[in-house]
Design an enzyme around this catalytic site. Sequence first.
Site, PDB file in Angstrom:
ATOM      1  N   SER A  87      81.632  10.914  34.359  1.00 36.91           N
ATOM      2  CA  SER A  87      81.760   9.804  33.931  1.00 36.91           C
ATOM      3  C   SER A  87      82.998   8.755  34.632  1.00 36.91           C
ATOM      4  O   SER A  87      83.702   9.281  35.342  1.00 36.91           O
ATOM      5  CB  SER A  87      82.197   9.678  32.353  1.00 36.91           C
ATOM      6  OG  SER A  87      83.427  10.619  32.396  1.00 36.91           O
TER       7      SER A  87
ATOM      8  N   GLN B 224      85.875   7.100  34.315  1.00 35.78           N
ATOM      9  CA  GLN B 224      87.181   7.279  33.181  1.00 35.78           C
ATOM     10  C   GLN B 224      88.570   7.197  33.892  1.00 35.78           C
ATOM     11  O   GLN B 224      88.451   6.584  35.117  1.00 35.78           O
ATOM     12  CB  GLN B 224      86.950   8.889  33.015  1.00 35.78           C
ATOM     13  CG  GLN B 224      86.956   9.676  34.404  1.00 35.78           C
ATOM     14  CD  GLN B 224      86.850  11.304  34.105  1.00 35.78           C
ATOM     15  OE1 GLN B 224      87.797  11.892  34.156  1.00 35.78           O
ATOM     16  NE2 GLN B 224      85.546  11.432  33.909  1.00 35.78           N
TER      17      GLN B 224
ATOM     18  N   HIS C 297      92.735   8.547  32.929  1.00 34.67           N
ATOM     19  CA  HIS C 297      93.380   9.182  31.949  1.00 34.67           C
ATOM     20  C   HIS C 297      94.965   8.410  31.835  1.00 34.67           C
ATOM     21  O   HIS C 297      95.506   7.643  32.577  1.00 34.67           O
ATOM     22  CB  HIS C 297      94.095  10.506  32.960  1.00 34.67           C
ATOM     23  CG  HIS C 297      92.891  11.211  33.618  1.00 34.67           C
ATOM     24  ND1 HIS C 297      92.005  11.698  32.703  1.00 34.67           N
ATOM     25  CD2 HIS C 297      92.408  11.353  34.807  1.00 34.67           C
ATOM     26  CE1 HIS C 297      90.988  12.340  33.371  1.00 34.67           C
ATOM     27  NE2 HIS C 297      91.402  12.212  34.669  1.00 34.67           N
TER      28      HIS C 297
ATOM     29  N   LYS D 188      98.038  12.684  32.564  1.00 36.61           N
ATOM     30  CA  LYS D 188      97.006  13.505  33.381  1.00 36.61           C
ATOM     31  C   LYS D 188      97.039  13.037  34.856  1.00 36.61           C
ATOM     32  O   LYS D 188      95.606  12.696  35.135  1.00 36.61           O
ATOM     33  CB  LYS D 188      95.815  13.849  32.670  1.00 36.61           C
ATOM     34  CG  LYS D 188      94.941  15.098  33.164  1.00 36.61           C
ATOM     35  CD  LYS D 188      93.498  14.862  32.614  1.00 36.61           C
ATOM     36  CE  LYS D 188      92.644  15.761  33.444  1.00 36.61           C
ATOM     37  NZ  LYS D 188      91.363  15.781  33.070  1.00 36.61           N
TER      38      LYS D 188
ATOM     39  N   GLU E  14      96.357  13.477  38.605  1.00 37.34           N
ATOM     40  CA  GLU E  14      95.424  14.479  39.235  1.00 37.34           C
ATOM     41  C   GLU E  14      95.328  14.381  40.600  1.00 37.34           C
ATOM     42  O   GLU E  14      95.471  12.907  41.301  1.00 37.34           O
ATOM     43  CB  GLU E  14      94.023  14.618  38.546  1.00 37.34           C
ATOM     44  CG  GLU E  14      93.035  13.641  38.373  1.00 37.34           C
ATOM     45  CD  GLU E  14      91.987  13.526  37.591  1.00 37.34           C
ATOM     46  OE1 GLU E  14      92.174  14.420  36.706  1.00 37.34           O
ATOM     47  OE2 GLU E  14      90.945  13.052  38.118  1.00 37.34           O
TER      48      GLU E  14
ATOM     49  N   HIS F 123      88.186   5.941  37.958  1.00 40.49           N
ATOM     50  CA  HIS F 123      87.571   6.908  38.788  1.00 40.49           C
ATOM     51  C   HIS F 123      86.326   7.701  38.281  1.00 40.49           C
ATOM     52  O   HIS F 123      86.150   7.652  37.151  1.00 40.49           O
ATOM     53  CB  HIS F 123      88.343   7.836  39.422  1.00 40.49           C
ATOM     54  CG  HIS F 123      89.056   8.860  38.395  1.00 40.49           C
ATOM     55  ND1 HIS F 123      89.986   8.559  37.445  1.00 40.49           N
ATOM     56  CD2 HIS F 123      88.559  10.202  37.932  1.00 40.49           C
ATOM     57  CE1 HIS F 123      90.386   9.373  36.811  1.00 40.49           C
ATOM     58  NE2 HIS F 123      89.438  10.449  36.792  1.00 40.49           N
TER      59      HIS F 123
ATOM     60  N   ARG G  63      86.850   7.467  28.510  1.00 46.73           N
ATOM     61  CA  ARG G  63      85.410   7.593  29.311  1.00 46.73           C
ATOM     62  C   ARG G  63      84.700   6.113  28.839  1.00 46.73           C
ATOM     63  O   ARG G  63      84.916   5.641  27.808  1.00 46.73           O
ATOM     64  CB  ARG G  63      84.386   8.481  28.740  1.00 46.73           C
ATOM     65  CG  ARG G  63      85.002  10.001  29.402  1.00 46.73           C
ATOM     66  CD  ARG G  63      83.775  11.035  28.903  1.00 46.73           C
ATOM     67  NE  ARG G  63      84.138  12.221  29.339  1.00 46.73           N
ATOM     68  CZ  ARG G  63      85.033  13.062  28.466  1.00 46.73           C
ATOM     69  NH1 ARG G  63      85.323  12.578  27.332  1.00 46.73           N
ATOM     70  NH2 ARG G  63      85.323  14.373  28.943  1.00 46.73           N
TER      71      ARG G  63
ATOM     72  N   LYS H 118      78.746  11.289  26.410  1.00 46.20           N
ATOM     73  CA  LYS H 118      79.895  11.681  25.729  1.00 46.20           C
ATOM     74  C   LYS H 118      80.530  10.326  24.896  1.00 46.20           C
ATOM     75  O   LYS H 118      80.005   9.056  25.243  1.00 46.20           O
ATOM     76  CB  LYS H 118      80.903  12.327  26.461  1.00 46.20           C
ATOM     77  CG  LYS H 118      80.542  13.694  27.006  1.00 46.20           C
ATOM     78  CD  LYS H 118      81.754  14.370  27.672  1.00 46.20           C
ATOM     79  CE  LYS H 118      81.291  15.940  28.260  1.00 46.20           C
ATOM     80  NZ  LYS H 118      82.292  16.595  29.110  1.00 46.20           N
TER      81      LYS H 118
END
Length: 431
Positions: free
Chosen positions: A122, A124, A126, A149, A151, A289, A308, A314
């Site tokens: 997706s 999305q 964070h 989050k 990453e 991203h 998302r 979802k």
Amino acid sequence: MEEGFKGLLRLMGSVKNYDWGRSAKESCVGRLYRLNSGRKIDEKQQYAEFWMGTHDSGPSYIVEEGGRIQNGYANGGGIRNKCTLKDWIEKNPSVLGETVLSKWGTQLPFLFKVLSIEKALSIQAHPDKDLAILLHKEQPLVYKDDNHKPEMALALTEFEALCGFISLEELKVIVQTVPEIVEVVGNVLAELVLDLNEDDEEEKGKLVLRKLFTEIMSASKDVITEVLAKLISRLNIKNKVRELTHKEQLVLGLEKQYPADVGVLAAFLFNYVKLNPGEALYLGANEPHAYVYGECVECMATSDNVVRAGLTPKHRDVRTLCSMLTYRQGNPEILHGTAINPYTMRYLPPFDEFEVDRCILPPYSTVAFPSAPGPSMFVVMGGEGTMTTSAEVIVAEGDVLFAPANTNITIATSSGLHLYRAGVNSRYFEE
């Protein structure tokens, strides 16, 4: 296990079967999980993520020698009375080291994963720490923890991702050459984009980009279905006259995976990044991203918070996503790693919680990992060898091991060994 433990802990990780994952036979995640757990994998399932850490959504379990889970069973049967790494650390907090304990408590600061991607994830972002606390409080079933989050994805294969917004120059080209975007957002907003220049205040550019992105993401399903049909038809006709751009080819592929999804149109606004094996990209809070294809090792702060808004069946939270983004423009930084010894590259993102080492040992070689003030997690991706602390441990593909803080480790192999290590960012201890 007791306070002051200095050896290596074998772990059994958790697996995630999402529909964007690769089939059992082709998935690195599926192979790792089978070797790590001793379980058969379901040939009908897609194997997407292999988790190593302490997050409640995918805990790791302590394995005794002989394949037995601590207080339970690993090989084939159900796991009963299992001891998680999280529980064990809470009983043995000194394994994290004093500096980590004082900063993060008994929570392992990082979550380590391997991803096998066949179909785009997706669009999305964070949340940062403050937003994560708010979202978790308001929607605990959707946002399952209160942590941020950041990453980093380190490519195992050729790896493709959409990451951050394109530059102003590229954005103008998109507005001029993708009429379907103008049809959705209107001529007035399109003109605002074209009237921007590099001398404008940064906040003005961000405001216009935010309006543009929000208009696209908030468009009705009927409008998106109609303009995507026009877009796909136009690109298929163009493809007979000239070779499509990489972004246009990507958009055609995304539409096949997610028909009539707004994320297909939004993809034009993002940088399309292709990584070679051994290259990494990192993502801070509130940066948009979508991983598109390939396999990677991923490390992040211990969180599972995802907002998302496209390319997904979802839950979508368009309003939150559009309001939280930084709207920073330009290409993401690609990390190539820094050699810390002849066989190991270290990847250091600008986050305290983690770093990743990529270690590829040729036959008949040895390497030392000096003691670090924080804990480490190792995953063996190929080959076999030994890891020695106070005792020697034989390791092979699929093995996952936890090393406490202040542990010297020597790794040796006669046949070749390929492994990755996650640990707390070493720069944090230098401050």
